[in-house]
Design a protein around this motif. Structure first.
Motif, PDB file in Angstrom:
ATOM      1  N   PRO A 115      83.339  25.691   6.702  1.00 32.66           N
ATOM      2  CA  PRO A 115      83.096  25.923   5.281  1.00 32.66           C
ATOM      3  C   PRO A 115      83.672  27.260   4.847  1.00 32.66           C
ATOM      4  N   SER A 116      84.126  27.290   3.603  1.00 29.76           N
ATOM      5  CA  SER A 116      84.673  28.533   3.064  1.00 29.76           C
ATOM      6  C   SER A 116      83.642  29.166   2.155  1.00 29.76           C
ATOM      7  N   LEU A 117      83.520  30.468   2.272  1.00 24.60           N
ATOM      8  CA  LEU A 117      82.546  31.145   1.421  1.00 24.60           C
ATOM      9  C   LEU A 117      83.205  32.095   0.443  1.00 24.60           C
ATOM     10  N   SER A 118      84.563  32.101   0.430  1.00 24.46           N
ATOM     11  CA  SER A 118      85.245  33.112  -0.388  1.00 24.46           C
ATOM     12  C   SER A 118      85.266  32.693  -1.837  1.00 24.46           C
ATOM     13  N   LYS A 138      88.330  31.412   7.353  1.00 23.90           N
ATOM     14  CA  LYS A 138      88.031  30.254   8.186  1.00 23.90           C
ATOM     15  C   LYS A 138      88.328  30.496   9.655  1.00 23.90           C
ATOM     16  N   LEU A 139      89.616  30.542  10.013  1.00 21.67           N
ATOM     17  CA  LEU A 139      89.965  30.487  11.432  1.00 21.67           C
ATOM     18  C   LEU A 139      90.867  31.644  11.850  1.00 21.67           C
ATOM     19  N   ALA A 140      90.504  32.252  12.967  1.00 21.66           N
ATOM     20  CA  ALA A 140      91.387  33.229  13.603  1.00 21.66           C
ATOM     21  C   ALA A 140      91.450  32.887  15.089  1.00 21.66           C
ATOM     22  N   ILE A 141      92.518  33.323  15.745  1.00 18.72           N
ATOM     23  CA  ILE A 141      92.690  33.019  17.163  1.00 18.72           C
ATOM     24  C   ILE A 141      92.849  34.318  17.929  1.00 18.72           C
ATOM     25  N   LEU A 200      77.780  27.828   9.656  1.00 15.77           N
ATOM     26  CA  LEU A 200      79.185  27.448   9.810  1.00 15.77           C
ATOM     27  C   LEU A 200      79.428  25.948   9.719  1.00 15.77           C
ATOM     28  N   ARG A 201      78.371  25.171   9.518  1.00 15.91           N
ATOM     29  CA  ARG A 201      78.613  23.722   9.491  1.00 15.91           C
ATOM     30  C   ARG A 201      78.589  23.179   8.070  1.00 15.91           C
ATOM     31  N   SER A 202      77.987  23.934   7.152  1.00 13.09           N
ATOM     32  CA  SER A 202      77.979  23.485   5.758  1.00 13.09           C
ATOM     33  C   SER A 202      77.727  24.708   4.903  1.00 13.09           C
TER      34      SER A 202
END
Lengths: 280, 346
Positions: free
Chosen positions: B20-23, B37-40, A68-70
């Motif tokens: 980082p995005s992996l999509s 990325k982000l969910a709450i 998750l960091r790179s």
């Protein structure tokens, strides 16, 4: 989130079960790897007179990673070039000494901890490999870890000196559990394997736990180098817990756990007296 | 309050930036670009809504944020409510769903440039049963009914599989966000628990301060390891902005009146503008309420503290004596019921 597994045994290597591997991979799908080590105290310190039985310890490390960091995945367990250390890290070092680490935080923390152990000085018998250096090395590591702000669970093995260190951050944000079985083995793992009768417990978050593999089973031969009262028996292994420091070279409110703990300790002491510290 | 805002922004900046995005930018079945990325974890309460509002300020505006809201089917309770309110969908009656929708609406109004996805995660009773053994195994060695209830909520929220509304129609949606934010910790910091108010009434600020500090120390002995095991098994990482070391240190050093607002004349944290209305904000977590107000989130700032009813997320089978026998209860049955009423979910 990553997964950590580490087993110590006097009999043979104890790899993670299929179910445990499956659970660890669910947490860390981006990579997995394992390392097996055999530690022989006689080979590590040939100057020490040999005991009757070969006191070898078989260690198995298994790590899975969620990156998750790179976008580049750092495979774990990490090992340094000299082959002296094996390191498993499930955490986020948001800052070290208040500064965000450049590059991957796993590498930065690995360097921080190995440098701290390398700088740990002990002038007693045997130098830093001697029995007497065990306790200072544990406290040195606890100090180094308290310079980090962020959640973590970790395992670090010093191949040369035969010492295993493991623990969680003071707030306990990452899981790490321990299982002592009657079969001369100790298992440290992020998740448990599903056997309800397996006697698993969550690791205490008060400090760094350490095992010196030179000592195992030879508590009576400490020659006063270590106060036996500091050690706890977990199965066949003697474990020392070096608490995270409550004071340090920092200002109150500084952005790491030492600063936080200092603040907590000072405020509690001013209200309820120093005897309350034992509660921690 | 300025210090809280600065430190909370700092804490969030570590935790939400540079994920980082992996999509590969392929739209999922709902037609929206995937959010990886982000969910709450979003109950709609003050704690998580403030996080959402501040995350909006930090992230580039084209990045979507998923808000995960869970509701469980509780046939016994919901049948009674349905009859009285004529509401068709039982899940919409859950208090967390109602608060969630209210806060989501306010977020979309205050931050219109952001693509917010309110993911409704409705869990029928049969599905709870299907996953029961898994959840029990993940939370081990915790083993009480209260643990199971909280872990169910976390487990299904972290799975992130529900529906979102697209052009008024519900479409299936599973979040692919790898980072989850949780508002846990705000109650410990800012005196959100009812027992903090009780401590204050009993012994004034001295007593309140002792309660707060003990809560922070006890965090290490509590349940975060359990929560980690339950949620991370979906290959997601939970982050706790309120448990940032710098923020915690500041909060412990800050005079309690500034934080809580428990009846101290002359200690009102200043709020620009409509001071009269803001002065009527509830005392618990006052400084957080003032921050929400300042950021334009007035509805959530005024939200009343709900006596968290365990029935919101607890399961009907809790009446089942067989389960009471099977799972060891550290508390006696009377104290267990008391603890159940005080269970805090998010």
């Amino acid at each position: 989130m990553c997964g950590i597994y580490c087993s110590l045994s006097k009999q043979s290597h104890v790899p993670p079960s299929e179910e445990l591997q499956r659970r660890l991979r669910a947490r860390g799908p981006d990579s997995k790897d394992s390392v097996s080590v055999t530690f022989d105290p006689e080979l590590a310190r040939p100057s020490v007179p040999s005991s009757n039985a070969r006191d070898q310890t078989y260690l198995t490390f298994y790590s899975t990673v969620l990156s998750l960091r790179s976008s580049q995945v750092v495979t774990q367990p990490c090992q340094d070039e000299a082959g002296q250390f094996t390191f498993c890290w499930n955490g986020e070092a948001w800052s070290i000494d208040g500064e965000r680490p450049s590059g991957n935080d796993t590498d930065a923390v690995f360097q921080l901890l190995t440098n701290a152990l390398g700088e740990c000085r002990w002038n007693g018998a045997g130098g830093t490999r001697g029995t007497g250096a065990f306790v200072p090395s544990a406290y040195t590591l606890a100090s180094a870890l308290s310079r980090i702000a962020g959640p973590y669970a970790f395992v670090l093995f010093d191949h040369v000196r035969g010492r295993l260190y493991f623990g969680r951050d003071f707030l306990g944000r990452r899981s790490l559990m321990v299982q002592t079985t009657g079969r001369d083995s100790l298992v440290i793992s992020t998740v448990f394997d599903g056997e309800m009768d397996g006697d698993w417990a969550e690791l205490e978050t008060t400090g760094v736990h350490c095992v010196d593999l030179n000592l195992s089973g030879n508590v009576d031969n400490l020659h006063g180098a270590i106060d036996k009262a500091q050690l706890q028996a977990w199965g066949k292994f003697q474990v020392l817990t070096a608490p995270y420091p409550l004071v340090g070279d920092c200002n109150a409110g500084s952005s790491n756990s030492v600063g936080l703990l200092w603040t907590v300790r000072e405020r509690l002491c001013s209200r309820v007296g120093r005897s309350f510290l034992y509660f921690l | 309050m300025a210090s809280l805002e600065t430190r909370l922004r700092d804490s969030l900046s570590y935790r939400v930036l540079n994920i980082p995005s992996l999509s590969s930018n392929i739209n999922d079945s709902s037609g929206k670009p995937p959010n990886d990325k982000l969910a709450i974890l979003f109950s709609g309460g003050l704690d998580c809504t403030v996080l959402a509002r501040l995350a909006h300020d930090l992230l580039p505006s084209e990045e979507p944020i998923d808000l995960l809201n869970v509701a469980f089917e509780n046939p016994r309770l919901q049948r009674n409510k349905r009859e009285s309110t004529k509401e068709g969908n039982a899940y919409e009656l859950c208090p967390d769903r109602i608060t969630g929708r209210t806060s989501y609406t306010e977020l979309t109004r205050v931050c219109p440039s952001r693509s917010w996805s309110f993911v409704t995660i409705d869990i029928p009773y049969s599905e709870t049963q299907q996953h029961r053994e898994t959840v029990i195994s993940l939370m081990h060695p915790h083993n009480t009914e209260m643990d199971l209830s909280i872990c169910n909520a976390l487990y299904f929220a972290a799975r992130g599989k529900g529906t979102i509304a697209i052009s008024g129609k519900a479409a299936p949606y599973t979040t692919s966000a790898r980072v989850l934010l949780s508002g846990l910790g705000a109650d410990e910091l800012f005196a959100g628990y009812t027992r903090h108010a009780t401590a204050f009434k009993r012994g004034g600020f001295e007593s309140l301060l002792s309660e707060l500090e003990l809560d922070v120390i006890r965090l290490g002995k509590r349940n975060l390891g359990r929560d980690d095991r339950v949620m991370s098994q979906w290959a997601r990482e939970v982050r706790y902005p309120y448990l940032d070391e710098a923020l915690l240190s500041w909060a412990l050093n800050t005079p309690v009146p500034e934080k809580c607002g428990f009846e101290q004349p002359g200690f009102e944290p200043s709020v620009p503008g409509d001071a009269d209305e803001s002065a009527t904000l509830d005392p618990d977590k006052k400084v957080l309420r003032c921050l929400a107000w300042k950021l334009g989130m007035k509805e959530v700032a005024k939200e009343k503290k709900r006596a968290v009813s365990a029935e919101q997320v607890m399961l009907p089978e809790l009446q089942d004596t067989d389960l009471e026998r099977r799972y060891s209860l550290e508390l006696g049955l009377q104290r267990w019921k008391q603890a159940k009423r005080k269970a805090r979910i998010f």
